[in-house]
Design an enzyme around this catalytic site. Structure first.
Site, short mmCIF file in Angstrom:
data_model
loop_
_atom_site.label_atom_id
_atom_site.label_comp_id
_atom_site.label_asym_id
_atom_site.label_seq_id
_atom_site.Cartn_x
_atom_site.Cartn_y
_atom_site.Cartn_z
N HIS A 1 24.49 -4.20 -12.04
CA HIS A 1 23.73 -3.34 -12.78
C HIS A 1 24.39 -2.79 -14.21
O HIS A 1 23.88 -1.82 -14.71
CB HIS A 1 22.98 -2.23 -11.95
N HIS B 1 14.30 -0.47 -12.44
CA HIS B 1 14.80 -0.29 -11.03
C HIS B 1 13.82 0.95 -10.36
O HIS B 1 14.63 1.84 -9.85
CB HIS B 1 16.32 -0.02 -11.09
N SER B 2 12.67 0.93 -10.66
CA SER B 2 11.92 1.75 -9.74
C SER B 2 11.82 1.81 -8.35
O SER B 2 11.61 0.45 -7.89
CB SER B 2 10.45 1.94 -10.38
N TYR B 3 11.91 2.71 -7.66
CA TYR B 3 11.74 2.86 -6.15
C TYR B 3 10.30 3.20 -5.88
O TYR B 3 9.98 4.34 -6.23
CB TYR B 3 12.63 3.57 -5.45
N ASP C 1 17.95 -7.20 0.78
CA ASP C 1 18.53 -6.80 -0.42
C ASP C 1 18.87 -8.17 -0.90
O ASP C 1 19.85 -8.53 -1.24
CB ASP C 1 19.78 -6.14 -0.37
N GLN D 1 14.09 -9.08 -6.95
CA GLN D 1 15.07 -8.80 -5.89
C GLN D 1 14.12 -7.65 -5.19
O GLN D 1 13.77 -6.62 -5.68
CB GLN D 1 16.21 -7.97 -6.54
N GLU E 1 12.68 -5.67 -8.16
CA GLU E 1 13.15 -5.83 -9.37
C GLU E 1 12.97 -7.37 -9.77
O GLU E 1 13.45 -8.20 -9.34
CB GLU E 1 14.67 -5.88 -9.34
#
Ligand code: BGC
Length: 377
Positions: free
Chosen positions: A138, A211-213, A277, A314, A342
């Site tokens: 990242h 990269h929001s969760y 992942d 991802q 992602e």
């Protein structure tokens, strides 16, 4: 005399239209506060950090900081009328300075891993910061998620925020000055569009993402294992023990990676060592903006559709979340409390000649768009 009068009137018209324009451009944010506000959020690297709130006509809100180009919250109403945020984030800058694992951040210069932090472009070899075991992850030790971006808040037909960042030649080991722009638009239909543009003065790998969760229940006490996911991918890229793709493009059919039809995330996760992942290879043949993934949650009635121009997604099921970080209201963020989708090019592409190229050359324009559309079912 008549002529002079006439030109005087024309000059007046021109002057007054210029005034209007400059008034529009310099309109203070307070005047547009119904749809966008800006508040001071502290400082980092000696620079001012802001929190912008974009509100659409439905009253839903997306908050974005110029620290890391971070989406800190997305508040929407669920089917029972509860207003909660569907993404992990903190109420204050301090939460982000404590280095959570990329909550809501803009990721760059290269999203996901580059094996051993090394790659070649032609005969030139480059070494990056190794910040994930021996790999680069990242963007490095101080990726785009940890820098302060320049920001312009705009009100057009929808509230929008544009962030700019110049990543200097050699930053985190990457070659070339990279000028990056990320634009966020929040529509009245609850569509959050993220548009990335970049240009370089030396060939360099570029792979930008957000990269929001997500946890569509809006409450981290519920895991995402009951969420249903569809990904339009007949293939994925298997990984080695350090999560670097082996180079194989493997069919998902008959495996726990088959999300071509909506499946509960928890249904087969035990068959995947460490949890999901992995990069999913989208079936697309071109780079038009298309619907590629759908996430839904029966508890809240929320559905999130992901449209992208990218060739991969991802899917990360929050495996490494371990309760070390807490929400601003004090709830521990445990394993599988949220997930990421992602949109991206594939991990380690600079070392995999058969993967779609991520090398941006001088004179070329990097352009990528992702839309997250939220609705109730
Ligand atoms: C990666 C994970 C990593 C997470 C947070 C994801 O994009 O694939 O392996 O743990 O980001 O860093």
């Amino acid at each position: 005399m008549k002529k002079i009068k006439y030109s005087f009137i024309i000059a007046l018209i021109i002057l007054s239209s210029c005034n209007n324009n400059s008034e529009k451009k310099q309109m203070p944010l307070e005047k547009i506060k119904d749809s966008i506000t800006k508040s001071d959020w502290g400082t980092a690297d000696g620079k001012q950090v802001y929190l912008f709130t974009l509100t659409n006509k439905q009253g839903d809100q997306v908050k974005i900081s110029n620290y890391g180009g971070t989406i800190t919250s997305w508040i929407s109403t669920d089917k029972k009328g509860n207003r909660t945020s569907i993404v992990l984030g903190f109420d204050s800058l301090a939460g982000y300075l404590a280095k959570p694992p990329y909550f809501g951040a803009t990721i760059g210069r290269y999203g996901n891993r580059i094996a051993n932090g090394k790659f070649k472009i032609g005969s030139a070899e480059y070494t990056l910061a190794q910040n994930n075991g021996k790999n680069a992850l990242h963007g490095g030790l101080k990726g785009f998620d940890k820098v302060v971006w320049d920001a312009d808040a705009i009100i057009d037909s929808v509230p929008s925020l544009t962030l700019h960042y110049l990543s200097k030649d050699g930053e985190e080991g990457y070659p070339g000055n990279l000028q990056v722009t990320v634009k966020f638009n929040f529509s009245d239909e609850n569509k959050l569009t993220i548009e990335y543009n970049a240009e370089t003065d030396k060939p360099t790998p570029v792979n930008l993402t957000n990269h929001s969760y997500f946890n569509l229940t809006g409450d981290v006490s519920n895991t995402i294992l009951d969420h249903e996911l569809m990904i339009n991918a007949d293939h994925y890229t298997p990984v080695d023990t350090s999560l670097i793709p082996t180079g194989e493009i493997k069919a998902v059919a008959g495996s726990a990676f088959d999300f071509t039809r909506p499946e509960k995330i928890g249904a087969r996760i035990d068959q995947v060592k460490g949890g999901y992942d992995h990069n999913f290879v989208l079936n697309r043949k071109d780079s038009t903006l298309q619907l590629e993934a759908t996430l839904s949650d029966a508890l809240s009635g929320r559905k999130l559709e992901v449209y992208t121009t990218e060739p991969g997604i991802q899917f990360y099921s929050g495996n490494f979340l371990n309760g070390n970080f807490k929400t601003s209201s004090g709830k521990p963020i445990n394993q599988h409390a949220a997930l990421c989708l992602e949109t991206q090019h594939f991990p380690d592409s600079p070392n995999e000649p058969l993967f779609p190229s991520t090398i941006l050359k001088p004179g070329q324009k990097y352009h990528s768009v992702t839309e997250y559309k939220l609705s109730l079912e």
